[in-house]
Design a protein around this motif. Structure first.
Motif, mmCIF file in Angstrom:
data_model
loop_
_atom_site.group_PDB
_atom_site.id
_atom_site.type_symbol
_atom_site.label_atom_id
_atom_site.label_comp_id
_atom_site.label_asym_id
_atom_site.label_seq_id
_atom_site.Cartn_x
_atom_site.Cartn_y
_atom_site.Cartn_z
ATOM 1 N N GLN A 4 0.828 -1.197 0.000
ATOM 2 C CA GLN A 4 0.000 0.000 0.000
ATOM 3 C C GLN A 4 0.863 1.249 0.000
ATOM 4 O OE1 GLN A 4 -3.238 0.090 -0.337
ATOM 5 N NE2 GLN A 4 -3.387 2.310 -0.208
ATOM 6 N N SER A 5 1.932 1.236 0.805
ATOM 7 C CA SER A 5 2.832 2.386 0.854
ATOM 8 C C SER A 5 3.541 2.585 -0.473
ATOM 9 C CB SER A 5 3.852 2.196 1.978
ATOM 10 O OG SER A 5 4.775 3.254 1.999
ATOM 11 N N THR A 6 3.964 1.491 -1.102
ATOM 12 C CA THR A 6 4.628 1.582 -2.400
ATOM 13 C C THR A 6 3.696 2.143 -3.458
ATOM 14 O OG1 THR A 6 6.035 -0.302 -1.845
ATOM 15 C CG2 THR A 6 5.845 0.270 -4.171
ATOM 16 N N ARG A 7 2.440 1.677 -3.466
ATOM 17 C CA ARG A 7 1.464 2.200 -4.420
ATOM 18 C C ARG A 7 1.228 3.679 -4.184
ATOM 19 N NH1 ARG A 7 -3.478 0.469 -3.675
ATOM 20 N NH2 ARG A 7 -4.166 1.006 -5.778
ATOM 21 N N GLY A 8 1.149 4.091 -2.909
ATOM 22 C CA GLY A 8 0.931 5.495 -2.598
ATOM 23 C C GLY A 8 2.078 6.383 -3.035
ATOM 24 N N ARG A 9 3.287 5.849 -2.943
ATOM 25 C CA ARG A 9 4.470 6.630 -3.324
ATOM 26 C C ARG A 9 4.680 6.680 -4.834
ATOM 27 N NH1 ARG A 9 9.926 5.597 0.217
ATOM 28 N NH2 ARG A 9 9.532 7.054 1.918
ATOM 29 N N TYR A 10 4.554 5.518 -5.475
ATOM 30 C CA TYR A 10 4.993 5.402 -6.868
ATOM 31 C C TYR A 10 3.881 5.028 -7.849
ATOM 32 C CZ TYR A 10 9.322 4.999 -4.198
ATOM 33 O OH TYR A 10 10.356 5.211 -3.310
ATOM 34 N N GLY A 11 2.632 4.988 -7.379
ATOM 35 C CA GLY A 11 1.535 4.523 -8.223
ATOM 36 C C GLY A 11 1.359 5.327 -9.494
ATOM 37 N N TYR A 12 1.444 6.651 -9.388
ATOM 38 C CA TYR A 12 1.219 7.495 -10.567
ATOM 39 C C TYR A 12 2.362 7.363 -11.571
ATOM 40 C CZ TYR A 12 -2.297 9.582 -7.537
ATOM 41 O OH TYR A 12 -3.360 9.772 -6.702
ATOM 42 N N VAL A 193 0.474 15.292 0.504
ATOM 43 C CA VAL A 193 -0.277 14.701 1.614
ATOM 44 C C VAL A 193 0.482 13.515 2.206
ATOM 45 C CG1 VAL A 193 -2.428 13.567 2.256
ATOM 46 C CG2 VAL A 193 -2.480 15.515 0.713
ATOM 47 N N ASN A 194 1.137 12.714 1.345
ATOM 48 C CA ASN A 194 1.960 11.611 1.849
ATOM 49 C C ASN A 194 3.075 12.136 2.752
ATOM 50 O OD1 ASN A 194 0.533 9.604 0.566
ATOM 51 N ND2 ASN A 194 1.944 9.409 -1.154
ATOM 52 N N ALA A 195 3.713 13.221 2.315
ATOM 53 C CA ALA A 195 4.793 13.800 3.113
ATOM 54 C C ALA A 195 4.264 14.358 4.429
ATOM 55 C CB ALA A 195 5.508 14.892 2.318
ATOM 56 N N ASP A 196 3.062 14.943 4.395
ATOM 57 C CA ASP A 196 2.449 15.413 5.633
ATOM 58 C C ASP A 196 2.183 14.252 6.591
ATOM 59 O OD1 ASP A 196 2.459 18.022 4.799
ATOM 60 O OD2 ASP A 196 0.381 18.043 4.136
ATOM 61 N N ALA A 197 1.650 13.141 6.036
ATOM 62 C CA ALA A 197 1.353 11.974 6.870
ATOM 63 C C ALA A 197 2.627 11.425 7.512
ATOM 64 C CB ALA A 197 0.672 10.895 6.032
ATOM 65 N N ALA A 198 3.715 11.362 6.730
ATOM 66 C CA ALA A 198 4.983 10.873 7.275
ATOM 67 C C ALA A 198 5.514 11.812 8.348
ATOM 68 C CB ALA A 198 6.002 10.729 6.143
ATOM 69 N N ARG A 237 -4.096 19.800 1.756
ATOM 70 C CA ARG A 237 -3.287 19.432 2.906
ATOM 71 C C ARG A 237 -3.997 19.763 4.211
ATOM 72 N NH1 ARG A 237 2.580 21.805 1.821
ATOM 73 N NH2 ARG A 237 3.058 20.459 3.596
ATOM 74 N N ILE A 238 -4.658 20.917 4.238
ATOM 75 C CA ILE A 238 -5.422 21.274 5.435
ATOM 76 C C ILE A 238 -6.565 20.282 5.646
ATOM 77 C CG2 ILE A 238 -6.902 23.029 6.460
ATOM 78 C CD1 ILE A 238 -3.964 23.769 6.504
ATOM 79 N N THR A 239 -7.203 19.891 4.543
ATOM 80 C CA THR A 239 -8.282 18.895 4.637
ATOM 81 C C THR A 239 -7.769 17.592 5.218
ATOM 82 O OG1 THR A 239 -9.433 19.861 2.739
ATOM 83 C CG2 THR A 239 -9.990 17.588 3.322
ATOM 84 N N PHE A 240 -6.593 17.170 4.799
ATOM 85 C CA PHE A 240 -6.021 15.937 5.344
ATOM 86 C C PHE A 240 -5.748 16.077 6.835
ATOM 87 C CE2 PHE A 240 -2.007 13.950 6.682
ATOM 88 C CZ PHE A 240 -2.426 12.621 6.694
ATOM 89 N N LEU A 241 -5.213 17.228 7.243
ATOM 90 C CA LEU A 241 -4.927 17.425 8.662
ATOM 91 C C LEU A 241 -6.204 17.393 9.491
ATOM 92 C CD1 LEU A 241 -2.190 20.214 8.457
ATOM 93 C CD2 LEU A 241 -1.869 17.800 8.993
ATOM 94 N N GLU A 242 -7.307 17.824 8.892
ATOM 95 C CA GLU A 242 -8.577 17.831 9.621
ATOM 96 C C GLU A 242 -9.214 16.442 9.680
ATOM 97 O OE1 GLU A 242 -10.833 20.710 7.497
ATOM 98 O OE2 GLU A 242 -9.970 22.431 8.573
#
Length: 278
Positions: A4-12, A193-198, A237-242
């Motif tokens: 899942q993490s790999t897909r999130g990072r490199y999927g596009y 958003v991935n970087a924010d989550a990390a 990004r703000i939406t993700f934080l919320e």
């Protein structure tokens, strides 16, 4: 790293790579089948005369293949020159960043301060990755928020986001209308958003330091400056934080565009096989 993490990072990037490979393969197969059939007809392999549409098909496919690689090369040269101009703009302003905040992080990149009073942070470099924080942002943020910013940029470097962004920008510029622009836009949102989550995870689940940095950066954003890192895609990004909910990897629109491009490539392959089979 999980699937899942790999897909999130490199999927596009993987989706774009598959799409452009299928496009090139489809055109090549169609052209090979057409030229092979032309040679067969020319060598007396058919009783009928050489059909005019076969010559037209060969001309169209040769032109399409030439245009395909021409646009790919010109887009590559353009983006290389653009990245070089950005690097030349910032390198005179860089000084090494020597801080205890970066001492315990893996050395996936070199750290710098940009002697600039604007508020931003960004990551660049393909093989040798580099991270920079502006002097204005560094002096304005408390240590907790600075740590969140550094974790955010560290994730960009770890995921090789500068290289992925370059690849997707290259394809979006070279082949408009084939879904690459949609992939690029979705990637730009998702990678931030991935970087924010990390960053939040590295800060022990506390999102306040990163949120404070985002608010500080948004209040001092120069719209003419480089819009990357902290100042990119602020609303998402703000939406993700919320909500703490990652955006979907592939929306219906992106899935439709990707499927359409793959179907088009498959049509070219089928055409080449049918002509080759005579």
């Amino acid at each position: 790293m999980s699937i899942q993490s790999t897909r999130g990072r490199y999927g596009y990037s993987l989706a774009a790579m598959v799409m452009v490979s299928l496009m090139a393969f489809g055109l090549s197969v169609a052209l090979y089948g057409t030229l092979d059939h032309l040679l067969w007809v020319g060598n007396g392999g058919a009783v009928m005369s050489r059909p005019w549409w076969l010559d037209v098909t060969a001309i169209i496919l040769v032109t399409a293949l030439v245009v395909f690689f021409y646009r790919l090369v010109t887009s590559f040269v353009f983006h290389i020159r653009y990245n070089r101009s950005i690097r030349l703009r910032f390198e005179p302003l860089l000084v090494p960043l020597d801080s205890h905040l970066t001492a315990n992080l893996p050395q996936v990149a070199t750290w710098h301060i940009v002697e600039d009073t604007s508020y931003y942070a960004f990551t660049w470099g393909f093989r040798q990755r580099r991270i920079a924080v502006s002097r204005g942002l560094w002096d304005a943020l408390p240590e907790e928020s600075l740590r969140a910013v550094l974790y955010h940029e560290f994730e960009h470097a770890s995921a090789r986001d500068p290289l992925q962004r370059f690849f997707l920008q290259l394809l979006a510029e070279a082949f408009p209308g084939f879904g690459f622009q949609e992939l690029l836009q979705a990637y730009q949102l998702r990678c931030e958003v991935n970087a924010d989550a990390a960053s939040i995870t590295a800060c022990g689940g506390d999102d306040l330091p990163l949120l404070s940095a985002l608010i500080m950066a948004s209040k001092h954003t120069d719209t003419e400056s480089l819009q990357v890192g902290l100042t990119a895609i602020m609303e998402a990004r703000i939406t993700f934080l919320e909500t703490k909910q990652l955006p979907p990897l592939f929306s219906k629109r992106i899935s439709y565009r990707v499927s359409s491009s793959i179907f088009t490539a498959a049509v070219f392959v089928g055409q080449g096989v049918l002509i080759w089979c005579r």
